[in-house]
Design a protein around this motif. Sequence first.
Motif, mmCIF file in Angstrom:
data_model
loop_
_atom_site.group_PDB
_atom_site.id
_atom_site.type_symbol
_atom_site.label_atom_id
_atom_site.label_comp_id
_atom_site.label_asym_id
_atom_site.label_seq_id
_atom_site.Cartn_x
_atom_site.Cartn_y
_atom_site.Cartn_z
ATOM 1 N N LEU A 12 0.614 -12.618 -4.675
ATOM 2 C CA LEU A 12 0.493 -12.331 -3.239
ATOM 3 C C LEU A 12 1.394 -13.275 -2.434
ATOM 4 N N ASN A 26 0.531 -4.851 4.040
ATOM 5 C CA ASN A 26 1.583 -5.638 4.673
ATOM 6 C C ASN A 26 2.509 -6.332 3.684
ATOM 7 N N THR A 27 2.306 -6.086 2.384
ATOM 8 C CA THR A 27 3.187 -6.720 1.410
ATOM 9 C C THR A 27 4.317 -5.766 1.057
ATOM 10 N N ARG A 28 5.310 -6.300 0.325
ATOM 11 C CA ARG A 28 6.495 -5.496 0.054
ATOM 12 C C ARG A 28 6.185 -4.302 -0.842
ATOM 13 N N ALA A 29 5.463 -4.540 -1.934
ATOM 14 C CA ALA A 29 5.176 -3.441 -2.866
ATOM 15 C C ALA A 29 3.700 -3.103 -2.783
ATOM 16 N N MET A 36 0.522 -3.890 -5.254
ATOM 17 C CA MET A 36 -0.282 -5.081 -4.991
ATOM 18 C C MET A 36 -1.770 -4.773 -4.886
ATOM 19 N N THR A 48 4.193 -14.438 -3.118
ATOM 20 C CA THR A 48 5.624 -14.143 -3.180
ATOM 21 C C THR A 48 5.936 -12.741 -2.674
ATOM 22 N N SER A 49 4.924 -12.031 -2.127
ATOM 23 C CA SER A 49 5.161 -10.609 -1.915
ATOM 24 C C SER A 49 5.300 -10.199 -0.455
ATOM 25 N N THR A 50 5.285 -11.129 0.467
ATOM 26 C CA THR A 50 5.527 -10.696 1.836
ATOM 27 C C THR A 50 6.508 -11.641 2.520
ATOM 28 N N LEU A 51 7.081 -11.174 3.605
ATOM 29 C CA LEU A 51 8.240 -11.861 4.152
ATOM 30 C C LEU A 51 7.883 -13.020 5.082
ATOM 31 N N LEU A 91 -4.567 -7.122 -6.724
ATOM 32 C CA LEU A 91 -5.426 -8.013 -5.944
ATOM 33 C C LEU A 91 -6.889 -7.609 -6.044
#
Lengths: 232, 223
Positions: free
Chosen positions: A130, B156-159, B163, A132-135, B167
Amino acid sequence: MKRQWWDWGLAIASVGIFLTALGMVFLYAPREATMGEIQRIFYFHVASAWIGFFAFFVTFLTGVIYLITSQRRWDVLSLSSAEVGLAFITMTVITGSLWARPVWGTYWTWEPRLTISAVQWLLYVAYVMLRTSTLSQERVARFAAVYGIVAFVTVPLSWFAIRWWRTIHPEILSGGEMAITPRMLHTLLVSLAAFTALYVTLLRQRALLERDRDRLAALQARWVAEGDIGDV
Amino acid sequence: MGALRQIGAIVAKDLAAELHTREILSAMFVFAVLALVIFSFALDLEGAAGRAAAPGVLWTTIAFSGTLGLSRSLAREQQTAGISGLLLAAEDRAVIFAGKALGSFLLMLIVEAVLLPLGTVLLGVNLLRLELGLIVLLGTLGYATVGTLIAAIAVNTRAREVMLPILLLPLLIPLLIGAVQATAGLLEGLRLAEVGVWVRLLVVYDLLMAAVALLTFESVVEV
């Protein structure tokens, strides 16, 4: 947070205690009657399991403080503790399997403590993924804090669920199969101290690394804004 | 507007949107049927084997099809900027959370209302029992509670589709153990009181997760 002279002291001390613990495990602790030499893995196994759980608690606690204060340093501690804890819990699962092979005749069994370590490992991995997964850094800090809290709350529930489900683990401290002698207890306590010192050292170094990353990011942002690094 | 009416409005909005497109329900249905069929092939579920595996197959199917629904429900808010509207309209973040969780809970119940008779036919066990309904209700409630909180993070995460299960599933382990054990006990002919320890585990899980989610949801949806 700055590098201090005692950072060196901390690192040297943890190496010292660790070597002492290693010596005690092999030279001071007696040979266990039924399990033999393999039982010596117990000291580091229990110590790393303890740190794995403790690091999780630190992640939970600093996550709560971060949500209240929104101060970056608590988030840094939370993140560092989770990453260091992941290393320790990985070690717990591996040493547990190595111990289980000769004693129970299998590398893996769905025994409660082994299972809860595996569950914790999965939670840690999810937490690190988690991160590493958002900007946006501020956002990921909030998400990770919430996830750390929820994950920590499910651990005791998982523990009871798994325990009611099945149990064959040696009950060490409540007088089960393996009787513990004073020498064994001393070795265990020194091992716990060694792992705790190592954890604190690693936590501190990881937090400092994160601080350096923040500074680098700030410098890069300034460089982009000004088109020049200027005087650093 | 009272909190209950606000929650009701959010649930009504979600259900109305779903009735127009039916994209979440149809995806969950098809996935649940697929899962049941694939389990039957993979584990060779006939006769005694089907009866023994039924609790696990049932809850695994619910867990996986549930992630599809949760993922879409929050992604829809994101794409249509509906979440911004909700944040503006409802003072209390807890109201938004309760509304979204209740909406997902109802959608999952609709899918389960089909899954249980279908499982009864395919697995050769009677899943249509009142006590079992209670376990499914408790399990789904806890699932929707944790699921809504985690989906709000994952979206809100990239993938995000990747995810969400990573999670969510480790957090569901106590719930799944409790639900599977209670279901297995009931299918073996035990009475509800005899699987009481698992029912209590589910109740404690539901209450604890609802409390944590209500306290932390605000930090998740803050823009």
